[in-house]
Design a protein around this motif. Structure first.
Motif, PDB file in Angstrom:
ATOM      1  N   ALA A   1       0.844  -1.194   0.000  1.00  0.00           N
ATOM      2  CA  ALA A   1       0.000   0.000   0.000  1.00  0.00           C
ATOM      3  C   ALA A   1       0.875   1.238   0.000  1.00  0.00           C
ATOM      4  N   VAL A   2       0.335   2.318  -0.537  1.00  0.00           N
ATOM      5  CA  VAL A   2       0.968   3.634  -0.488  1.00  0.00           C
ATOM      6  C   VAL A   2       0.003   4.587   0.197  1.00  0.00           C
TER       7      VAL A   2
ATOM      8  N   VAL B   1       3.225  -9.355  14.757  1.00  0.00           N
ATOM      9  CA  VAL B   1       2.472  -9.882  13.619  1.00  0.00           C
ATOM     10  C   VAL B   1       1.382  -8.866  13.293  1.00  0.00           C
ATOM     11  N   SER B   2       1.222  -8.546  12.012  1.00  0.00           N
ATOM     12  CA  SER B   2       0.239  -7.540  11.631  1.00  0.00           C
ATOM     13  C   SER B   2      -0.241  -7.799  10.209  1.00  0.00           C
ATOM     14  N   CYS B   3      -1.030  -6.876   9.695  1.00  0.00           N
ATOM     15  CA  CYS B   3      -1.581  -6.990   8.345  1.00  0.00           C
ATOM     16  C   CYS B   3      -1.579  -5.615   7.690  1.00  0.00           C
ATOM     17  N   LEU B   4      -1.804  -5.599   6.399  1.00  0.00           N
ATOM     18  CA  LEU B   4      -1.763  -4.336   5.661  1.00  0.00           C
ATOM     19  C   LEU B   4      -2.802  -3.345   6.187  1.00  0.00           C
ATOM     20  N   ARG B   5      -3.984  -3.839   6.480  1.00  0.00           N
ATOM     21  CA  ARG B   5      -5.050  -2.942   6.947  1.00  0.00           C
ATOM     22  C   ARG B   5      -4.643  -2.204   8.215  1.00  0.00           C
ATOM     23  N   ASP B   6      -3.964  -2.881   9.135  1.00  0.00           N
ATOM     24  CA  ASP B   6      -3.537  -2.240  10.381  1.00  0.00           C
ATOM     25  C   ASP B   6      -2.363  -1.294  10.171  1.00  0.00           C
ATOM     26  N   LEU B   7      -1.492  -1.613   9.220  1.00  0.00           N
ATOM     27  CA  LEU B   7      -0.291  -0.809   9.036  1.00  0.00           C
ATOM     28  C   LEU B   7      -0.557   0.477   8.257  1.00  0.00           C
TER      29      LEU B   7
ATOM     30  N   GLN C   1      -6.028  -8.184   4.860  1.00  0.00           N
ATOM     31  CA  GLN C   1      -6.255  -8.776   6.177  1.00  0.00           C
ATOM     32  C   GLN C   1      -5.334  -9.956   6.479  1.00  0.00           C
ATOM     33  N   ARG C   2      -4.568 -10.405   5.504  1.00  0.00           N
ATOM     34  CA  ARG C   2      -3.665 -11.533   5.736  1.00  0.00           C
ATOM     35  C   ARG C   2      -2.586 -11.133   6.743  1.00  0.00           C
TER      36      ARG C   2
ATOM     37  N   GLY D   1      -6.527   1.835  16.001  1.00  0.00           N
ATOM     38  CA  GLY D   1      -7.444   0.826  15.479  1.00  0.00           C
ATOM     39  C   GLY D   1      -6.739  -0.379  14.890  1.00  0.00           C
ATOM     40  N   MET D   2      -5.561  -0.707  15.419  1.00  0.00           N
ATOM     41  CA  MET D   2      -4.776  -1.832  14.908  1.00  0.00           C
ATOM     42  C   MET D   2      -5.135  -3.106  15.661  1.00  0.00           C
ATOM     43  N   GLY D   3      -6.396  -3.522  15.499  1.00  0.00           N
ATOM     44  CA  GLY D   3      -6.911  -4.620  16.300  1.00  0.00           C
ATOM     45  C   GLY D   3      -6.336  -5.981  15.977  1.00  0.00           C
TER      46      GLY D   3
END
Length: 271
Positions: free
Chosen positions: A18-19, A148-154, A34-35, A133-135
Motif C-alpha cells: 500500500a501507499v 504480527v500484523s496486516c496491511l489494513r492495520d499498518l 487482512q492476511r 485501530g490496529m486490532g
C-alpha cells in the motif's frame, strides 16, 4: 496505483502493498489487506514509536540510563548501546559504534516495563495499537522482531508516521533526524555503511549504497525492513509512505526486487 501490481511478479506465495499519502489518504493498495504477516524487524518501528509515546508520557526520558554500562534509552533506540546483535553482551562502549542490536530493543522494552510497571506488550497495545485501530496487530515475541500484523492495520500507522497524532510533531521530527552522526556500521543484508545513519529507531536512507529503498528515494527517507520479507518507508520529500509485506524470507530476491519497486512507486507519485 499501477506500480503496486509488480508484487504479483515477486517470487513469493503471498504479498500485499500500500501507499499512504502525507495527508492520510490511501493512494493505492494491492493484495489481501487482512492476511497476517510476521513483521520481523519492521517491529522496531512500532516498538520505537511506543518508546517515544512513553517518553512524552513521562515514563522515561531519552537520557534515562538503560541497558549496559553507560547506555541510555537514546543509545538503545539508535543502536549505539554497544550491545551485540542477538546477545545481551556489550561489545563496545556506548556511543562509539553503530552496532545493530535486537538485544538492545529487548532491553529498551524491559526498561519501559520496569519504569511504567506495565508489561511492555500491554503498554504497547494500549498506547499505540488501540488508538490507531490496529486490532489485528499483536506482539508475539521479541519487541525487536516479534510483531504480527496486516496491511489494513499498518495503513493507519503509515499515516501516523507522516502526521503524528499520538506524539508532538517536534518529538517525532527529532526521532527521524540522525542520532550520533558519523558512526559507521553494518546494515544487515547490505553490508558496511560509512556512515550508517540512524535516528531513534528509524533507519535513515541518507546516501547509503547499496540500500533496500530506491535510487529515487530522498536522503530524508526513513523506515525499516524485516528479514521476513517486509518493509515500510516514509519519504517526506515525496509526501508518501509505502508498506510491503511478503511471506518469503529476505534474500537476494528482495535486494533485487525492492529498489525498482520503490522507484516505480515514486515515479508514479511524481508523474
Amino acid at each position: 496505483m499501477e506500480s503496486l501490481g509488480v508484487i504479483g511478479r515477486w517470487p513469493v506465495d503471498n504479498a500485499a502493498a500500500a501507499v499512504v499519502l502525507a495527508n492520510g489518504e490511501l493512494a493505492g493498495k494491492a493484495g489481501d489487506e487482512q492476511r497476517q504477516y510476521p513483521l520481523a524487524s519492521v517491529s522496531k518501528l512500532l516498538t520505537a514509536y511506543t518508546a517515544l509515546i512513553a517518553i512524552e508520557e513521562g515514563v522515561v526520558e531519552l537520557d534515562t540510563p538503560a541497558g549496559p554500562a553507560g547506555s541510555t534509552i537514546r543509545h538503545l533506540l539508535a543502536h549505539t548501546s554497544g550491545l551485540a546483535f542477538n546477545e545481551h553482551r556489550q561489545m563496545a562502549a556506548a556511543g562509539t559504534r553503530r552496532l545493530y542490536s535486537n538485544a538492545g530493543f529487548e532491553e529498551l522494552a524491559d526498561a519501559l516495563a520496569e519504569q511504567s510497571g506495565i508489561p511492555f506488550a500491554e503498554y504497547q497495545a494500549e498506547a499505540l495499537f488501540e488508538p490507531l485501530g490496529m486490532g489485528a496487530t499483536k506482539l508475539e515475541g521479541s519487541p525487536a522482531a516479534g510483531i504480527v500484523s496486516c496491511l489494513r492495520d499498518l495503513i493507519p500507522f503509515a499515516a501516523e508516521l507522516q502526521r503524528p497524532t499520538l506524539l508532538d510533531p517536534g518529538t517525532f521530527a527529532a526521532a527521524t533526524e540522525i542520532a550520533f552522526p558519523g558512526l559507521n556500521g553494518v546494515l544487515p543484508g547490505f553490508g558496511h555503511q560509512k556512515p550508517n545513519d540512524w535516528g531513534l529507531g528509524f533507519e535513515i536512507r541518507d546516501h547509503k549504497r547499496p540500500h533496500w529503498t530506491g535510487a529515487r528515494s530522498s536522503p530524508r527517507t526513513f523506515g525499516h525492513f524485516g528479514q521476513s520479507g517486509t518493509f515500510m518507508w516514509v519519504d517526506p520529500d515525496a509526501g508518501a509512505a509505502c508498506i510491503a509485506l511478503a511471506d518469503r524470507a529476505f534474500g537476494p530476491w528482495a535486494a533485487e526486487a525492492w529498489p525498482p519497486f520503490t522507484d516505480g512507486v515514486l515515479a508514479e507519485l511524481a508523474g
